[in-house]
Design a protein around this motif. Structure first.
Motif, PDB file in Angstrom:
ATOM      1  N   MET A   1       0.845  -1.167   0.000  1.00 16.49           N
ATOM      2  CA  MET A   1       0.000   0.000   0.000  1.00 16.49           C
ATOM      3  C   MET A   1       0.890   1.229   0.000  1.00 16.49           C
ATOM      4  SD  MET A   1      -2.977   1.027   2.734  1.00 16.49           S
ATOM      5  CE  MET A   1      -3.650  -0.593   2.738  1.00 16.49           C
ATOM      6  N   GLN A   2       0.551   2.202  -0.812  1.00 12.12           N
ATOM      7  CA  GLN A   2       1.351   3.414  -0.888  1.00 12.12           C
ATOM      8  C   GLN A   2       1.295   4.172   0.432  1.00 12.12           C
ATOM      9  OE1 GLN A   2      -0.320   5.670  -4.074  1.00 12.12           O
ATOM     10  NE2 GLN A   2       1.305   5.078  -5.465  1.00 12.12           N
ATOM     11  N   GLN A   3       2.404   4.852   0.733  1.00 13.71           N
ATOM     12  CA  GLN A   3       2.482   5.601   1.978  1.00 13.71           C
ATOM     13  C   GLN A   3       1.424   6.708   2.031  1.00 13.71           C
ATOM     14  OE1 GLN A   3       6.314   7.346   2.733  1.00 13.71           O
ATOM     15  NE2 GLN A   3       6.031   7.155   4.931  1.00 13.71           N
ATOM     16  N   THR A   4       1.134   7.357   0.900  1.00 10.37           N
ATOM     17  CA  THR A   4       0.122   8.413   0.905  1.00 10.37           C
ATOM     18  C   THR A   4      -1.271   7.841   1.161  1.00 10.37           C
ATOM     19  OG1 THR A   4      -0.044   8.296  -1.510  1.00 10.37           O
ATOM     20  CG2 THR A   4       1.411   9.978  -0.603  1.00 10.37           C
ATOM     21  N   THR A   5      -1.554   6.654   0.634  1.00 12.13           N
ATOM     22  CA  THR A   5      -2.836   6.005   0.887  1.00 12.13           C
ATOM     23  C   THR A   5      -2.948   5.620   2.355  1.00 12.13           C
ATOM     24  OG1 THR A   5      -2.887   5.143  -1.365  1.00 12.13           O
ATOM     25  CG2 THR A   5      -4.341   4.081   0.232  1.00 12.13           C
ATOM     26  N   GLU A   6      -1.887   5.055   2.919  1.00 14.62           N
ATOM     27  CA  GLU A   6      -1.886   4.699   4.332  1.00 14.62           C
ATOM     28  C   GLU A   6      -2.111   5.927   5.195  1.00 14.62           C
ATOM     29  OE1 GLU A   6       1.703   2.605   5.288  1.00 14.62           O
ATOM     30  OE2 GLU A   6       1.104   0.831   4.145  1.00 14.62           O
ATOM     31  N   ARG A   7      -1.475   7.025   4.847  1.00 15.47           N
ATOM     32  CA  ARG A   7      -1.631   8.271   5.608  1.00 15.47           C
ATOM     33  C   ARG A   7      -3.076   8.768   5.525  1.00 15.47           C
ATOM     34  NH1 ARG A   7       1.102  11.450   9.442  1.00 15.47           N
ATOM     35  NH2 ARG A   7       0.035  13.435   9.428  1.00 15.47           N
ATOM     36  N   ALA A   8      -3.679   8.709   4.337  1.00 14.28           N
ATOM     37  CA  ALA A   8      -5.062   9.162   4.155  1.00 14.28           C
ATOM     38  C   ALA A   8      -6.020   8.302   4.982  1.00 14.28           C
ATOM     39  CB  ALA A   8      -5.452   9.129   2.681  1.00 14.28           C
ATOM     40  N   ILE A   9      -5.800   6.991   5.005  1.00 11.05           N
ATOM     41  CA  ILE A   9      -6.646   6.096   5.800  1.00 11.05           C
ATOM     42  C   ILE A   9      -6.497   6.421   7.284  1.00 11.05           C
ATOM     43  CG2 ILE A   9      -7.045   3.703   6.512  1.00 11.05           C
ATOM     44  CD1 ILE A   9      -6.044   2.904   3.665  1.00 11.05           C
ATOM     45  N   ALA A  10      -5.261   6.572   7.738  1.00  9.71           N
ATOM     46  CA  ALA A  10      -5.003   6.872   9.148  1.00  9.71           C
ATOM     47  C   ALA A  10      -5.651   8.205   9.536  1.00  9.71           C
ATOM     48  CB  ALA A  10      -3.502   6.898   9.409  1.00  9.71           C
ATOM     49  N   GLU A  11      -5.543   9.206   8.696  1.00  7.32           N
ATOM     50  CA  GLU A  11      -6.169  10.501   8.988  1.00  7.32           C
ATOM     51  C   GLU A  11      -7.682  10.366   9.048  1.00  7.32           C
ATOM     52  OE1 GLU A  11      -4.550  13.224   6.112  1.00  7.32           O
ATOM     53  OE2 GLU A  11      -2.654  13.392   7.208  1.00  7.32           O
ATOM     54  N   TRP A  12      -8.251   9.565   8.160  1.00  2.92           N
ATOM     55  CA  TRP A  12      -9.694   9.337   8.169  1.00  2.92           C
ATOM     56  C   TRP A  12     -10.121   8.667   9.477  1.00  2.92           C
ATOM     57  CZ3 TRP A  12     -12.433   4.600   7.900  1.00  2.92           C
ATOM     58  CH2 TRP A  12     -13.815   4.740   7.731  1.00  2.92           C
ATOM     59  N   LEU A  13      -9.351   7.678   9.947  1.00  6.86           N
ATOM     60  CA  LEU A  13      -9.668   6.974  11.184  1.00  6.86           C
ATOM     61  C   LEU A  13      -9.596   7.893  12.404  1.00  6.86           C
ATOM     62  CD1 LEU A  13      -7.733   3.637  10.582  1.00  6.86           C
ATOM     63  CD2 LEU A  13     -10.218   3.876  10.743  1.00  6.86           C
ATOM     64  N   THR A  14      -8.712   8.883  12.378  1.00  2.00           N
ATOM     65  CA  THR A  14      -8.500   9.752  13.540  1.00  2.00           C
ATOM     66  C   THR A  14      -9.342  11.023  13.517  1.00  2.00           C
ATOM     67  OG1 THR A  14      -6.683  10.995  12.525  1.00  2.00           O
ATOM     68  CG2 THR A  14      -6.105   8.987  13.731  1.00  2.00           C
ATOM     69  N   ARG A  15      -9.971  11.311  12.429  1.00  2.00           N
ATOM     70  CA  ARG A  15     -10.623  12.611  12.214  1.00  2.00           C
ATOM     71  C   ARG A  15     -11.625  13.007  13.294  1.00  2.00           C
ATOM     72  NH1 ARG A  15     -11.793  12.579   6.339  1.00  2.00           N
ATOM     73  NH2 ARG A  15      -9.541  12.564   6.237  1.00  2.00           N
ATOM     74  N   ASP A  16     -12.346  12.065  13.886  1.00  2.00           N
ATOM     75  CA  ASP A  16     -13.368  12.403  14.873  1.00  2.00           C
ATOM     76  C   ASP A  16     -12.877  12.334  16.314  1.00  2.00           C
ATOM     77  OD1 ASP A  16     -15.436  12.980  13.064  1.00  2.00           O
ATOM     78  OD2 ASP A  16     -15.764  10.840  12.755  1.00  2.00           O
ATOM     79  N   HIS A  17     -11.611  12.036  16.500  1.00  2.00           N
ATOM     80  CA  HIS A  17     -11.062  11.989  17.854  1.00  2.00           C
ATOM     81  C   HIS A  17     -10.878  13.418  18.358  1.00  2.00           C
ATOM     82  CE1 HIS A  17      -8.492  11.076  21.246  1.00  2.00           C
ATOM     83  NE2 HIS A  17      -8.799   9.792  21.083  1.00  2.00           N
ATOM     84  N   PRO A  18     -11.249  13.685  19.609  1.00  2.00           N
ATOM     85  CA  PRO A  18     -11.094  15.049  20.124  1.00  2.00           C
ATOM     86  C   PRO A  18      -9.635  15.510  20.177  1.00  2.00           C
ATOM     87  CG  PRO A  18     -11.855  13.554  21.865  1.00  2.00           C
ATOM     88  CD  PRO A  18     -11.868  12.787  20.581  1.00  2.00           C
ATOM     89  N   MET A  19      -8.710  14.556  20.247  1.00  2.00           N
ATOM     90  CA  MET A  19      -7.277  14.868  20.256  1.00  2.00           C
ATOM     91  C   MET A  19      -6.565  13.925  19.298  1.00  2.00           C
ATOM     92  SD  MET A  19      -6.928  15.435  24.390  1.00  2.00           S
ATOM     93  CE  MET A  19      -5.224  15.028  24.379  1.00  2.00           C
ATOM     94  N   PRO A  20      -6.652  14.171  17.978  1.00  2.00           N
ATOM     95  CA  PRO A  20      -6.066  13.242  17.005  1.00  2.00           C
ATOM     96  C   PRO A  20      -4.583  12.953  17.233  1.00  2.00           C
ATOM     97  CG  PRO A  20      -7.251  15.016  15.901  1.00  2.00           C
ATOM     98  CD  PRO A  20      -7.275  15.306  17.361  1.00  2.00           C
ATOM     99  N   GLU A  21      -3.856  13.930  17.739  1.00  2.00           N
ATOM    100  CA  GLU A  21      -2.422  13.715  17.985  1.00  2.00           C
ATOM    101  C   GLU A  21      -2.199  12.608  19.012  1.00  2.00           C
ATOM    102  OE1 GLU A  21      -4.030  16.808  20.693  1.00  2.00           O
ATOM    103  OE2 GLU A  21      -4.053  16.661  18.528  1.00  2.00           O
ATOM    104  N   GLN A  22      -3.135  12.420  19.920  1.00  2.00           N
ATOM    105  CA  GLN A  22      -3.040  11.335  20.895  1.00  2.00           C
ATOM    106  C   GLN A  22      -3.099   9.981  20.196  1.00  2.00           C
ATOM    107  OE1 GLN A  22      -5.823  11.594  24.180  1.00  2.00           O
ATOM    108  NE2 GLN A  22      -5.656   9.401  24.582  1.00  2.00           N
ATOM    109  N   VAL A  23      -3.968   9.858  19.181  1.00  2.00           N
ATOM    110  CA  VAL A  23      -4.066   8.607  18.426  1.00  2.00           C
ATOM    111  C   VAL A  23      -2.726   8.304  17.750  1.00  2.00           C
ATOM    112  CG1 VAL A  23      -5.237   7.402  16.546  1.00  2.00           C
ATOM    113  CG2 VAL A  23      -6.537   8.899  18.066  1.00  2.00           C
ATOM    114  N   TRP A  24      -2.142   9.316  17.112  1.00  2.00           N
ATOM    115  CA  TRP A  24      -0.856   9.119  16.425  1.00  2.00           C
ATOM    116  C   TRP A  24       0.230   8.694  17.416  1.00  2.00           C
ATOM    117  CZ3 TRP A  24      -0.600   8.866  11.271  1.00  2.00           C
ATOM    118  CH2 TRP A  24      -1.656   9.417  10.544  1.00  2.00           C
ATOM    119  N   THR A  25       0.225   9.304  18.604  1.00  2.00           N
ATOM    120  CA  THR A  25       1.210   8.943  19.628  1.00  2.00           C
ATOM    121  C   THR A  25       1.002   7.501  20.097  1.00  2.00           C
ATOM    122  OG1 THR A  25       1.373  11.234  20.364  1.00  2.00           O
ATOM    123  CG2 THR A  25       2.102   9.548  21.924  1.00  2.00           C
ATOM    124  N   GLU A  26      -0.267   7.117  20.338  1.00  2.00           N
ATOM    125  CA  GLU A  26      -0.549   5.747  20.768  1.00  2.00           C
ATOM    126  C   GLU A  26      -0.173   4.739  19.692  1.00  2.00           C
ATOM    127  OE1 GLU A  26      -4.638   5.654  22.077  1.00  2.00           O
ATOM    128  OE2 GLU A  26      -4.220   6.992  23.764  1.00  2.00           O
TER     129      GLU A  26
END
Length: 161
Positions: A1-26
């Motif tokens: 899977m392309q890195q840009t596609t993976e990034r887009a999916i990850a951003e989509w998964l985190t979009r509704d989190h009140p603190m998305p940066e916390q998801v990335w850290t976890e």
């Protein structure tokens, strides 16, 4: 899977989190993060017994292949103290009546799900049995209901023998 596609999916998964940066850290530190359900997607919690009966196997490769074929959407595998659980990610469609809550509850608003980072596709811990292929990629609720029905039917047939 392309890195840009993976990034887009990850951003989509985190979009509704009140603190998305916390998801990335976890994801970076633990490989799994708690993500809120109910806006972009919901999840159906399925027992290993039902899933394994539906795909007629408990072999991890065969389960993954069977779920990919039957659900055509992302599924998370989680091994808890009480056993193995699978979560099919589904659309948040209030118009779809979910009739399987006693066997496979549909989890939505107010619930956080442990979601593995993109690329985490094998044990140990929580991982994608079937990873999302693009942002917005979800299982059809009808396909999940059909899988649950098939699994339950095989369990009943096995018990009758």
């Amino acid at each position: 899977m392309q890195q840009t596609t993976e990034r887009a999916i990850a951003e989509w998964l985190t979009r509704d989190h009140p603190m998305p940066e916390q998801v990335w850290t976890e994801w970076a530190t633990m490989g799994v993060a708690l993500v809120p359900l109910g806006k972009r997607f919901a999840a159906v919690r399925m027992t290993a017994e039902v899933v394994h009966a539906a795909v007629d196997s408990d072999d991890p490769a065969q389960v993954a292949s069977g779920l990919e074929e039957l659900l055509r959407g992302p599924v998370v595998h989680d091994r808890r103290v009480a056993g193995v659980t699978y979560y099919a990610l589904v659309q948040c469609d209030a118009g779809f009546a979910w009739g399987h809550n006693e066997v496979a509850p549909r989890l939505g608003a107010g619930v956080y799900l442990g979601v593995p980072r993109i690329g985490r596709c094998e044990p140990p811990g929580t991982y994608w049995v079937v990873a999302p292929r693009h942002e917005g990629h979800l299982c059809s609720p009808q396909a999940v209901a059909d899988l649950i029905d098939a699994g339950q039917q095989r369990i009943i047939q096995g018990a009758e023998l």
